[in-house]
Scaffold this motif. Structure first.
Motif, PDB file in Angstrom:
ATOM      1  N   SER A 149       0.823  -1.206   0.000  1.00 38.38           N
ATOM      2  CA  SER A 149       0.000   0.000   0.000  1.00 38.38           C
ATOM      3  C   SER A 149       0.862   1.263   0.000  1.00 38.38           C
ATOM      4  CB  SER A 149      -0.916  -0.026   1.219  1.00 38.38           C
ATOM      5  OG  SER A 149      -1.673   1.130   1.271  1.00 38.38           O
ATOM      6  N   ILE A 185      -5.473   0.249   0.315  1.00 34.76           N
ATOM      7  CA  ILE A 185      -5.346  -1.208   0.116  1.00 34.76           C
ATOM      8  C   ILE A 185      -6.652  -1.729  -0.475  1.00 34.76           C
ATOM      9  CG2 ILE A 185      -6.201  -1.941   2.380  1.00 34.76           C
ATOM     10  CD1 ILE A 185      -3.027  -3.438   1.202  1.00 34.76           C
ATOM     11  N   PHE A 186      -6.539  -2.682  -1.389  1.00 32.21           N
ATOM     12  CA  PHE A 186      -7.730  -3.253  -1.999  1.00 32.21           C
ATOM     13  C   PHE A 186      -8.221  -4.390  -1.116  1.00 32.21           C
ATOM     14  CE2 PHE A 186     -10.044  -6.085  -4.785  1.00 32.21           C
ATOM     15  CZ  PHE A 186     -10.792  -5.208  -5.550  1.00 32.21           C
ATOM     16  N   ASN A 190      -5.640  -9.653  -3.671  1.00 32.07           N
ATOM     17  CA  ASN A 190      -5.835  -8.294  -3.162  1.00 32.07           C
ATOM     18  C   ASN A 190      -4.567  -7.450  -3.242  1.00 32.07           C
ATOM     19  OD1 ASN A 190      -8.632  -7.913  -2.148  1.00 32.07           O
ATOM     20  ND2 ASN A 190      -8.133  -9.822  -1.132  1.00 32.07           N
ATOM     21  N   THR A 235      -4.210  -4.120  -5.364  1.00 33.44           N
ATOM     22  CA  THR A 235      -3.772  -2.857  -4.779  1.00 33.44           C
ATOM     23  C   THR A 235      -2.783  -2.158  -5.695  1.00 33.44           C
ATOM     24  OG1 THR A 235      -4.044  -3.791  -2.586  1.00 33.44           O
ATOM     25  CG2 THR A 235      -2.728  -1.798  -2.739  1.00 33.44           C
ATOM     26  N   TYR A 286      -4.521   3.448   5.390  1.00 35.92           N
ATOM     27  CA  TYR A 286      -4.131   3.436   3.965  1.00 35.92           C
ATOM     28  C   TYR A 286      -4.881   4.482   3.156  1.00 35.92           C
ATOM     29  CZ  TYR A 286      -2.674  -1.006   5.843  1.00 35.92           C
ATOM     30  OH  TYR A 286      -2.129  -1.962   6.645  1.00 35.92           O
TER      31      TYR A 286
END
Lengths: 100, 579, 219
Positions: free
Chosen positions: B287, B294-295, B349, B353, B543
């Motif tokens: 991140s 962040i995803f 993920n 991101t 984030y």
């Protein structure tokens, strides 16, 4: 979340006497020879009740933060997993293939 | 706890902005001086650094042992070790690397250092216990070193019975060392769980907890649930040797496979103790260097807990050929596949991101890329050895050795290096040479693959593990592997050199060299003795790169600073914290 | 930490610098102890697994071997431990109510009961060892027919032995509490060590509550 529950002396003695009584019961039932699987069930059942009394009222979990109860329950769940999955092996060693 | 999200109550706190000092005169490194002050410190940051020193030492020892093994394997016949000594060396390599480096490394070094900083706390919940756990670690290490000097151990790091109950050497000393070490691990776990629950600064809700802390939380849960079982296992083994209690020894009527159940109930979750904190580091670094939120925050956070849980259900996949019932084999093989799901979620993920982020290829990010590449190989080969039919062929071959090293070295050690490079400026206030760091990362990457890719091939062709000689057909693979090992050794040496150099000659690092939004970067580098000069107040997630930096530097306004501009923010009241 | 004057200062000097207030410190310590109890349960859990696995394999072994254990003294020990649990709970109550004398008396009784438990245990052990019922390899008793009798007694000695170690540690902790209580450290606002030790002691009690029927009462 009251971390400072104060039990009355009477109450604590009550729990103590209940525990003494259950201990006597668990010994007494061995005199009357309950048939095979049930004697274990009764013995463990009484032990569980006794342990619950101690945990809830001596260790004050009944009045304590729910997270502490959660921790206690989790330890039992993981103990259950350990024994349950191990028995999957030890009880079925002799079967060449699973039943299904 | 998590339910506090549903009915959030807000309360007003007077805050003002505290810009971190650029050049603080006093920090945790120079406030108390002298060796005695270090040895008796209860400061989590110093304890973290003491762990770093001890862990680096054990990594060096374990690494040298690995190079000795690889050198012996240069020729198919005996080179310079005899078979017994070879057995002792690989046992020690495994035991030291697993118990003294991999298990404690990230939690005790980076966890200790970063966890209170990320929470906005002054210290961990039980600082004296924290110091105690460091000394327990040292005592455990002392026992182990004594075991090495008084006869050695040749059982492999798994101490399988009945061999470990009957072989020569000083097994008792070694198992007691690991037993003691377990307590250190347990105490660290207890400390972290309580700290994360009880010592959060105002506004730090569960939804704003940095993912590193979620990972450390999951790790601590595994530590407290699994480590006690290792303790009892090793105790039983010790008694087996000392008194011949026979529970695991078939000669006395016991069952050796039961030992393997006991051992792997700890040791399989233990590999998640090793890797999950690495996941936490990766989440932070990805991140920060993608400059993007962040995803899938909750997906990453909860998948850590999911891995922790499923990790307890799969231990039997180490025992497919050990003679356990075929029903157990079947169930364990199925459950093993399930571990791949949360791991896949995480990798997805992290990549998501990076997608459309402004990626800055600084050294920590380079290590993230290496991690993603190597850990994927490690993970997929893990699925292969988890498959019952394939494992019958691959069990106890170099394929398993390669898989384990791809996960542990390629995954965990690379994440650890990434974390060290990421938080190094915070730890010492100094920058390392970016050029040398990237060169070293490159060498490590090439060296690692040279070492372990050939082992996959050898393994699938039937080269068994733990043998000091081999058929001539494997020689080219073994020699490539040995060259790669030395290359890796060189890489680690370069890392050690430029990091040490940076301590003395490195450029000064500002409080926030990476431009991160996370809380640990909103204080001076190195941080003051009590982490923050104020009580931090958190209103944004760690984030939220779309929000201005000033919103991440808020703290409770103290009364004698009234002349500064103050404002009032609404802060969700967490269940525990009262400011 | 100890100061004799009962000023406001004394009420707060137990709060360590990194906690906001006394309440947070108390709750943290208690949660820490509960987490530790989890580890204790799983550690004994390992032994219970060994017990259950062998019992499921050789039920007749357990029936036969447990006749060597004296259910009467097991029951007495159960009463003793439950009694000590009760006195610990009373000790905590005394501390909560600022009755330091009551706290010390209750701790004394607890220590006495714990010693009684260990003494009874000692006589049980020595009676068995005298007959040659030793763990594992050293098992020489020939009054039992089952060939795996040594395994049962290995499990018996491991379980009760580890429990005994816990009782001994508990005695040490209680003595430490008495010393501190005599220095007037505890009062109704600060009795965390008493509470924590109490939790530990109850856990030791609970484990015995299960050990007693599982080892002594199989028939």
């Amino acid at each position: 979340m009251s971390g400072h529950h104060i039990s009355s002396a009477k109450f604590l003695w009550g729990i103590g006497i209940a525990l003494f009584f259950l201990t006597f019961v668990t010994v007494a039932v061995t005199w009357i020879q309950i048939p095979e699987p049930w004697n274990i069930v009764v013995a463990i059942g009484i032990a569980v009740v006794k342990a619950l009394l101690v945990v809830l009222f001596f260790m004050n979990l009944y009045w304590d933060s729910k997270f502490n109860s959660l921790l206690f329950i989790f330890s039992l769940i993981f103990f259950g997993l350990m024994i349950g999955i191990t028995l999957l092996d030890t009880l079925f060693r002799n079967d060449p293939t699973p039943l299904f | 706890m998590a339910t506090s999200e549903a009915s959030t109550t807000y309360k007003k706190i007077q805050v003002r902005r505290y810009k971190p000092e650029e050049n603080p005169e006093k920090n945790y490194l120079n406030e108390e001086k002298g060796l005695w002050a270090w040895l008796t410190t209860v400061d989590h940051k110093k304890i973290g650094l003491m762990y770093l020193a001890s862990i680096a030492f054990f990594f060096l020892v374990g690494g040298i042992l690995a190079l000795i093994l690889r050198t012996e394997l240069w020729t198919p016949a005996r080179s310079f070790l005899d078979a017994d000594l070879y057995n002792q060396v690989f046992t020690l390599h495994g035991a030291i690397m697993v118990f003294f480096f991999l298990v404690p490394s990230v939690p005790t070094v980076l966890g200790n250092f970063v966890l209170p900083l990320q929470l906005g706390a002054k210290d961990v919940a039980f600082p004296r216990l924290n110091l105690a756990s460091f000394y327990i670690y040292l005592i455990g290490a002392l026992f182990t070193l004594t075991a090495i000097l008084t006869g050695g151990v040749d059982t492999g790091w798994t101490f399988y019975t009945p061999y470990s109950a009957t072989t020569g050497g000083n097994v008792i000393m070694m198992t007691l060392g690991v037993f003691i070490l377990g307590f250190s691990s347990i105490l660290t776990g207890v400390n972290f769980i309580v700290t994360i629950h009880k010592l959060r600064s105002p506004g730090m809700t569960w939804a704003k907890l940095p993912l590193n802390l979620w990972a450390l939380y999951a790790t601590s849960i595994i530590q407290i649930l699994a480590t006690p079982v290792l303790a009892i296992t090793l105790l039983l083994l010790t008694m087996e040797r000392a008194l011949g209690i026979g529970i695991f020894d078939p000669a006395l009527g016991g069952d050796p496979v039961l030992y393997q159940h006991f051992f792997w109930f700890y040791s399989h979750p233990a590999v998640y103790i090793m890797i999950v904190p690495g996941f936490g580091i990766i989440s932070e670094v990805v991140s920060t260097f993608s400059k993007k939120i962040i995803f899938g925050y909750w997906a990453i956070a909860l998948s850590s807990l999911a891995i922790a849980f499923i990790g307890f259900l799969v231990w039997g996949h180490h025992m497919f050929t050990a003679g356990q019932s075929s029903l157990a084999n079947l169930v364990f093989s199925f459950l093993t596949f399930m571990v791949g799901i949360p791991t896949g979620i995480k990798i997805f993920n992290w990549v998501a991101t990076m997608y459309k982020g402004s990626i800055d290829m600084k050294t920590p990010m380079v290590y993230v890329m290496i991690f993603l590449f190597l850990f994927m190989i490690g993970g997929f080969t893990g699925i292969m050895v988890g498959a019952l039919s394939v494992d019958i062929h691959l069990h106890d071959t170099y394929y398993v050795v390669a898989h384990f090293h791809y996960v542990m070295v390629g995954g965990m050690v690379m994440a650890f290096l990434g974390g060290i490079h990421y938080w190094w400026p915070k730890m010492f206030g100094k920058m390392y040479s970016e050029l040398w760091a990237k060169i070293a990362a490159g060498i490590l990457f090439i060296g690692f693959n040279m070492t372990f890719l050939p082992q996959f091939i050898m393994g699938s062709q039937g080269m068994p593990r733990r043998y000091f000689n081999y058929l001539e057909q494997f020689q080219p693979f073994h020699q490539t592997s040995t060259v790669g090992a030395y290359l890796m050794g060189t890489g680690f040496l370069i890392v050690a050199i430029y990091l040490t150099y940076s301590l003395f000659k490195g450029k000064k690092a500002g409080p926030n060299p990476w431009g991160s939004r996370a809380l640990e970067w909103q204080t001076a580098s190195p941080p003051p003795l009590h982490n923050f000069e104020h009580i931090p107040v958190i209103i944004n997630g760690p984030y939220d790169y779309h929000k201005p930096m000033s919103e991440f530097q808020l703290g409770v306004a103290s009364k004698h600073n009234g002349h500064h501009a103050e404002e009032t923010v609404d802060v969700p009241e967490s269940a525990q914290e009262k400011a | 930490m100890s100061s004799t004057s009962a000023t406001e200062e004394k009420r707060l000097d137990h709060v360590q610098h990194h906690f906001v207030d006394s309440e947070q410190q108390f709750e943290s310590a208690k949660m820490g102890m509960w987490v530790f109890i989890v580890t204790e349960i799983l550690m004994f859990g390992g032994l219970f697994v060994a017990y259950i696995v062998y019992r499921s394999w050789y039920p007749e072994l357990y029936l036969e071997a447990s006749t060597q254990l004296n259910a009467f003294w097991g029951m007495v020990n159960t009463f003793v431990l439950i009694g000590s649990s009760l006195t610990v709970a009373m000790a905590i109550r005394s501390a909560q109510l600022n009755q330091i004398k009551g706290l010390i008396y209750n701790l004394y009784i607890t220590i006495g009961l714990a010693f009684t438990f260990m003494v009874i245990k000692y006589f049980e052990y020595s009676e068995k060892l005298g007959k040659g019922i030793a763990p594992g390899e050293y098992y020489t008793y020939d009054g039992l027919e089952h060939e795996k009798a040594n395994i049962f007694f290995s499990i018996y000695y491991m379980m009760t032995g580890l429990h005994g170690v816990h009782v001994t540690i508990g005695i040490g902790l209680m003595i430490w509490l008495v010393v501190k209580a005599k220095k007037n450290v505890f009062h109704s606002e600060y009795y965390t060590p008493v509470e924590i030790t109490g939790l530990y002691w109850h856990l030791v009690d609970i484990i015995w509550i299960f050990l007693f029927p599982l080892l002594y009462l199989i028939d």
